[in-house]
Design a protein around this motif. Structure first.
Motif, short mmCIF file in Angstrom:
data_model
loop_
_atom_site.label_atom_id
_atom_site.label_comp_id
_atom_site.label_asym_id
_atom_site.label_seq_id
_atom_site.Cartn_x
_atom_site.Cartn_y
_atom_site.Cartn_z
N GLN A 171 28.05 29.74 42.12
CA GLN A 171 29.25 28.90 42.02
C GLN A 171 30.30 29.51 41.09
OE1 GLN A 171 27.69 25.05 40.79
NE2 GLN A 171 27.35 24.43 42.91
N LYS A 172 29.82 30.23 40.06
CA LYS A 172 30.76 30.76 39.08
C LYS A 172 30.49 32.24 38.84
CE LYS A 172 32.87 29.47 34.65
NZ LYS A 172 32.81 28.52 33.51
N VAL A 173 31.55 33.03 38.92
CA VAL A 173 31.43 34.48 38.75
C VAL A 173 32.22 34.91 37.51
CG1 VAL A 173 31.84 36.74 39.79
CG2 VAL A 173 31.25 34.78 41.24
N GLY A 174 31.56 35.62 36.63
CA GLY A 174 32.24 36.20 35.47
C GLY A 174 32.71 37.60 35.82
N ILE A 175 33.90 37.98 35.33
CA ILE A 175 34.41 39.33 35.57
C ILE A 175 34.61 40.01 34.22
CG2 ILE A 175 36.20 40.74 36.61
CD1 ILE A 175 36.82 38.55 38.53
N LEU A 176 33.80 41.04 33.98
CA LEU A 176 33.83 41.76 32.71
C LEU A 176 34.67 43.02 32.84
CD1 LEU A 176 32.49 41.91 29.81
CD2 LEU A 176 30.83 43.47 30.87
N GLU A 207 42.36 48.90 29.74
CA GLU A 207 42.45 49.72 30.95
C GLU A 207 43.27 48.98 32.01
OE1 GLU A 207 39.00 51.72 32.36
OE2 GLU A 207 38.00 51.65 30.40
N ALA A 208 44.49 49.47 32.25
CA ALA A 208 45.41 48.81 33.17
C ALA A 208 44.84 48.73 34.59
CB ALA A 208 46.75 49.55 33.20
N ASN A 209 44.13 49.78 35.01
CA ASN A 209 43.56 49.77 36.35
C ASN A 209 42.48 48.70 36.50
OD1 ASN A 209 44.91 51.85 37.85
ND2 ASN A 209 43.93 53.35 36.54
N SER A 210 41.77 48.43 35.43
CA SER A 210 40.74 47.39 35.47
C SER A 210 41.39 46.03 35.67
CB SER A 210 39.91 47.40 34.19
OG SER A 210 39.20 48.61 34.06
N LYS A 211 42.47 45.78 34.95
CA LYS A 211 43.19 44.50 35.07
C LYS A 211 43.70 44.31 36.49
CE LYS A 211 45.06 40.73 33.28
NZ LYS A 211 45.72 40.17 34.47
N TYR A 212 44.17 45.36 37.10
CA TYR A 212 44.64 45.29 38.49
C TYR A 212 43.51 44.84 39.40
CZ TYR A 212 45.74 46.98 43.19
OH TYR A 212 45.91 47.08 44.55
N GLN A 213 42.34 45.45 39.26
CA GLN A 213 41.19 45.09 40.09
C GLN A 213 40.76 43.65 39.85
OE1 GLN A 213 38.06 48.45 40.30
NE2 GLN A 213 39.33 48.99 38.56
N VAL A 214 40.74 43.26 38.58
CA VAL A 214 40.33 41.90 38.22
C VAL A 214 41.22 40.88 38.91
CG1 VAL A 214 40.24 40.24 36.32
CG2 VAL A 214 39.26 42.52 36.03
N ALA A 260 27.42 34.59 29.22
CA ALA A 260 26.38 34.86 30.21
C ALA A 260 25.67 33.61 30.71
CB ALA A 260 25.36 35.85 29.64
N ASP A 261 25.45 32.64 29.84
CA ASP A 261 24.71 31.44 30.24
C ASP A 261 25.53 30.49 31.11
OD1 ASP A 261 22.37 32.17 28.91
OD2 ASP A 261 23.08 31.34 27.01
N SER A 262 26.84 30.72 31.19
CA SER A 262 27.69 29.79 31.94
C SER A 262 28.11 30.33 33.30
CB SER A 262 28.95 29.45 31.13
OG SER A 262 29.76 30.61 30.95
N ILE A 263 27.62 31.51 33.68
CA ILE A 263 27.98 32.10 34.97
C ILE A 263 26.73 32.41 35.77
CG2 ILE A 263 30.16 33.08 34.13
CD1 ILE A 263 28.75 35.78 33.86
N ASP A 264 26.90 32.56 37.09
CA ASP A 264 25.77 32.83 38.00
C ASP A 264 25.67 34.31 38.37
OD1 ASP A 264 25.11 30.00 38.29
OD2 ASP A 264 26.97 29.88 39.44
N VAL A 265 26.82 34.98 38.41
CA VAL A 265 26.88 36.39 38.78
C VAL A 265 27.95 37.05 37.91
CG1 VAL A 265 27.32 38.07 40.64
CG2 VAL A 265 26.27 35.87 41.18
N LEU A 266 27.73 38.32 37.57
CA LEU A 266 28.72 39.09 36.83
C LEU A 266 29.27 40.19 37.73
CD1 LEU A 266 30.07 39.62 34.02
CD2 LEU A 266 28.23 41.28 33.61
N TYR A 267 30.60 40.26 37.84
CA TYR A 267 31.25 41.35 38.58
C TYR A 267 31.92 42.28 37.57
CZ TYR A 267 34.64 43.99 41.28
OH TYR A 267 35.38 45.02 41.81
N ILE A 268 31.73 43.59 37.77
CA ILE A 268 32.37 44.58 36.89
C ILE A 268 33.14 45.56 37.77
CG2 ILE A 268 32.05 46.28 35.08
CD1 ILE A 268 29.33 45.06 34.49
N PRO A 269 34.44 45.70 37.58
CA PRO A 269 35.23 46.63 38.40
C PRO A 269 34.96 48.08 37.98
CG PRO A 269 36.60 45.71 36.68
CD PRO A 269 35.26 45.00 36.58
N THR A 270 35.67 49.00 38.61
CA THR A 270 35.62 50.40 38.19
C THR A 270 36.31 50.47 36.83
OG1 THR A 270 35.72 51.12 40.48
CG2 THR A 270 36.29 52.74 38.81
#
Length: 317
Positions: free
Chosen positions: A157-162, A167-174, A207-217
């Motif tokens: 239900q909830k995805v964290g994005i680390l 890094e400007a490119n990371s913010k773009y992906q996020v 970490a305890d409040s999310i179900d999955v963690l997404y990490i961009p390039t």
């Protein structure tokens, strides 16, 4: 008389062989941001392809590694400009930005760059920079990565994005992935950190409040994959990674391009510039057209995840 005849024969033979020693030899300066498997693979692919097309005897590589320091990239590329290298290859965004600031005339090819418009501050970027810069991107389709979250973790239900806020490119992906995840009906928690010292605390706080963690390039995340894995393994938190190198270190699954392949593409572009006098100003940014769905067998087994058909196991070292 005989001396003149021998000279004529030697000249004729030399011309038949393609000019003998008159063939131009090139020097290519390579600035790589940090020692990392993905960036190393891009550099290797680049060098292999350049040697293949130009001949090993006709090219000299000056490879310098900035050890993760953006300021060192500036020092390195300035030294290349002073040496009047024939071409600059910039591996990762800080290296490209440093090169762009160092010269307006020497051709610059980037690789492992996520989005050139963001990296170079070009509004409404559409393919070619119109300057002395071109290259290849390491961006895999972000909408497909978002769908992967839903595919592998249908009850999430909830995805964290680390990501690293520096890094400007990371913010773009996020921004793109967050929008795609929202369209899929998922809640999104942005988890930005300023440098590697903050990763542990940011992860533990959310970490305890999310179900999955997404990490961009993200170069900083990639360099600290072991720290991320340590926290996520304790929390039994699955990670969807933006690229294969990161997946090896801490991810369960990824939709990844081949960094070696984009290095090869960059080498092809270098050959066109150096041998065929191709105009870099009109050369569009190139991509790996065949991203692959992959899974980390160690982490998937640890989490009890069975990847669907069509996923390939990451080769673990």
């Amino acid at each position: 008389m005989k001396k003149g005849m021998f000279a004529l024969i030697a000249l004729t033979t030399c011309m038949a062989l393609g000019g003998c020693s008159s063939k131009k030899k090139f020097t290519i300066g390579i600035c790589q941001l940090a020692p990392h498997p993905a960036l190393d693979a891009a550099t290797e692919g680049f060098k292999d392809e350049v040697i293949k097309r130009l001949g090993e005897e006709n090219v000299r590589f000056d490879l310098q590694n900035a050890a993760g320091e953006a300021n060192s990239c500036t020092t390195i590329v300035n030294s290349f400009v002073n040496k009047k290298v024939d071409l600059l290859m910039a591996n990762a965004t800080p290296a490209l930005q440093a090169a762009a600031n160092a010269t307006l005339t020497i051709p610059i090819l980037g690789t492992s760059i996520t989005e050139y418009g963001v990296a170079l501050g070009i509004d409404n970027f559409s393919g070619a920079t119109g300057t002395n810069i071109s290259g290849t991107s390491d961006l895999a389709p972000l909408d497909e990565q978002a769908k992967m979250v839903k595919e592998i973790f249908p009850t999430a239900q909830k995805v964290g994005i680390l990501y690293c806020s520096a890094e400007a490119n990371s913010k773009y992906q996020v921004d793109v992935v967050a929008d795609e995840l929202t369209k899929l009906g998922l809640q999104v928690e942005s988890m930005a950190f300023s440098d590697s010292n903050d990763i542990n605390s940011v992860l533990n706080a959310k970490a305890d409040s999310i179900d999955v963690l997404y990490i961009p390039t993200d170069n900083t995340c990639a360099s600290n994959a072991s720290i991320i894995d340590s926290v996520c393994s304790q929390k039994e938190l699955p990670v969807v990674a933006g690229e294969e190198g990161l997946c090896k270190g801490c991810g369960a699954v990824t939709l990844s391009i081949s960094y070696y392949n984009i290095g090869v593409k960059t080498g092809e572009m270098a050959a066109k510039i150096l041998l065929d006098n191709a105009d870099i100003k009109t050369m569009e940014i190139e991509y790996d057209e065949h991203p692959v769905k992959k899974y980390n067998p160690v982490i998937c087994q640890r989490l009890g995840i069975t990847p669907p058909e069509g996923y390939t196991a990451v080769e673990m070292e």
